[in-house]
Write a protein that holds these residues in place. Structure first.
Motif, PDB file in Angstrom:
ATOM      1  N   GLU A 233      -1.882   5.154  -4.205  1.00 43.65           N
ATOM      2  CA  GLU A 233      -0.989   6.049  -3.467  1.00 43.65           C
ATOM      3  C   GLU A 233      -1.758   7.228  -2.882  1.00 43.65           C
ATOM      4  N   GLU A 234      -2.707   7.774  -3.653  1.00 37.43           N
ATOM      5  CA  GLU A 234      -3.513   8.890  -3.155  1.00 37.43           C
ATOM      6  C   GLU A 234      -4.352   8.461  -1.958  1.00 37.43           C
ATOM      7  N   THR A 236      -3.619   6.133   0.156  1.00 34.57           N
ATOM      8  CA  THR A 236      -2.714   5.948   1.301  1.00 34.57           C
ATOM      9  C   THR A 236      -2.393   7.281   1.957  1.00 34.57           C
ATOM     10  N   ARG A 237      -2.075   8.297   1.132  1.00 40.65           N
ATOM     11  CA  ARG A 237      -1.771   9.625   1.681  1.00 40.65           C
ATOM     12  C   ARG A 237      -3.014  10.230   2.335  1.00 40.65           C
TER      13      ARG A 237
END
Length: 304
Positions: A233-234, A236-237
């Motif tokens: 997720e990190e 992706t952000r």
């Protein structure tokens, strides 16, 4: 639209003929000098250091700078330098008569006042004879040209900053590309290692729990731990922030404040990546990212 830096410098001069008795323009010249310096600031902060001859023109100069610049700590200095064509300028008879009359009037009221010296007469006579120049229009014309030069200098510096930022973005994308395949491998390794240690612990407990229940609990704990170390997720952000920064840099204009916010977000993602790291390679990538982000922060703080 180009990217503008808040750092820049420009200067200029303008000479005016100074008239004396008989319109002798060779009697001297007045030269107006002006320089503008700017550094980074959160807002537009203007400072004026003007000689007494030019102080009345501060509002017009302020309006000019506000119309051309949006951010930065800007200092404008301007002054007038007078150069005489002759070492000694002879006062006219009219001026000498006036000085004599004024001296007589003063001494009639103040008998102890000393008489005018030759130096006093030359100084006061030269001041009386010299034409009072209007510096308004020449000063503003010079200021407009100097501001053009300052904006051009800030544009050149901005282009250099934009090129450096895009280079750092490419390096960050490469680091994220290196980190992406490590994530599923680390998750699976941690699950297997956790389950192995759990089985060893259950073996030492000599069957105080059923094998099925123990295995289910082990898998649950391993899954929870894997979720805690998962940095997908990190990443992706981080990729989304990199795309937005690249878009703003290429678009140009007043992007400094938005870029500063995005740099803070990049730093947060890089920090989280490091705190979740379960492998030395991922820690190294996180450290390299934070170094690049810190370099970008210094550059972005100079963008208008």
């Amino acid at each position: 639209m180009p990217v503008y830096s808040m750092t820049g410098y420009a200067s200029g001069q303008h000479s005016l003929a100074q008239a004396a008795p008989g319109n002798d323009l060779r009697a001297g010249q007045a030269r107006v000098g002006l320089e503008i310096r700017s550094v980074n600031s959160r807002f537009l902060d203007l400072t004026f250091k003007l000689s007494e001859d030019l102080r009345q023109h501060e509002p017009a100069l302020r309006e000019l700078l506000q119309s051309r610049l949006k951010r930065g700590k800007v200092e404008l200095r301007a002054g007038v330098e007078t150069t005489a064509g002759d070492t000694v300028r002879e006062p006219s008879a009219r001026v000498l008569q006036r000085l004599s009359a004024v001296q007589d009037m003063v001494r009639s009221w103040l008998p102890d006042a000393r008489a005018l010296s030759v130096a006093d007469a030359l100084r006061l006579g030269a001041a009386e004879d010299t034409q009072v120049l209007d510096f308004g229009e020449p000063l503003l014309a010079l200021a407009r040209k100097t501001v053009d030069d300052l904006v051009a200098a800030r544009e050149r510096e901005g282009a250099r900053l934009a090129e450096m930022l895009l280079g750092h973005l490419r390096q960050l994308r490469e680091l994220a590309k290196q980190a992406a395949p490590l994530v599923p491998q680390l998750v699976e390794q941690q699950r297997a290692r956790f389950l192995e240690r759990w089985n060893e612990a259950m073996g030492l407990a000599e069957g105080t729990a059923t094998p099925e229940a123990a295995q289910d609990r082990a898998l649950t704990e391993a899954t929870a731990f894997a979720i805690r170390i998962d940095v997908a997720e990190e990443l992706t952000r981080l990729a989304a922030h990199l795309d937005e920064i690249e878009r703003l840099v290429k678009k140009g204009g007043e992007a400094g404040k938005r870029l500063d916010f995005l740099i803070q977000e990049l730093h947060r993602e890089a920090n989280t990546l490091g705190s979740k790291s379960a492998a030395l390679e991922l820690t190294r990538i996180s450290v390299d990212m934070k170094v690049l982000v810190e370099q970008m922060r210094e550059q972005v703080q100079n963008i208008e």
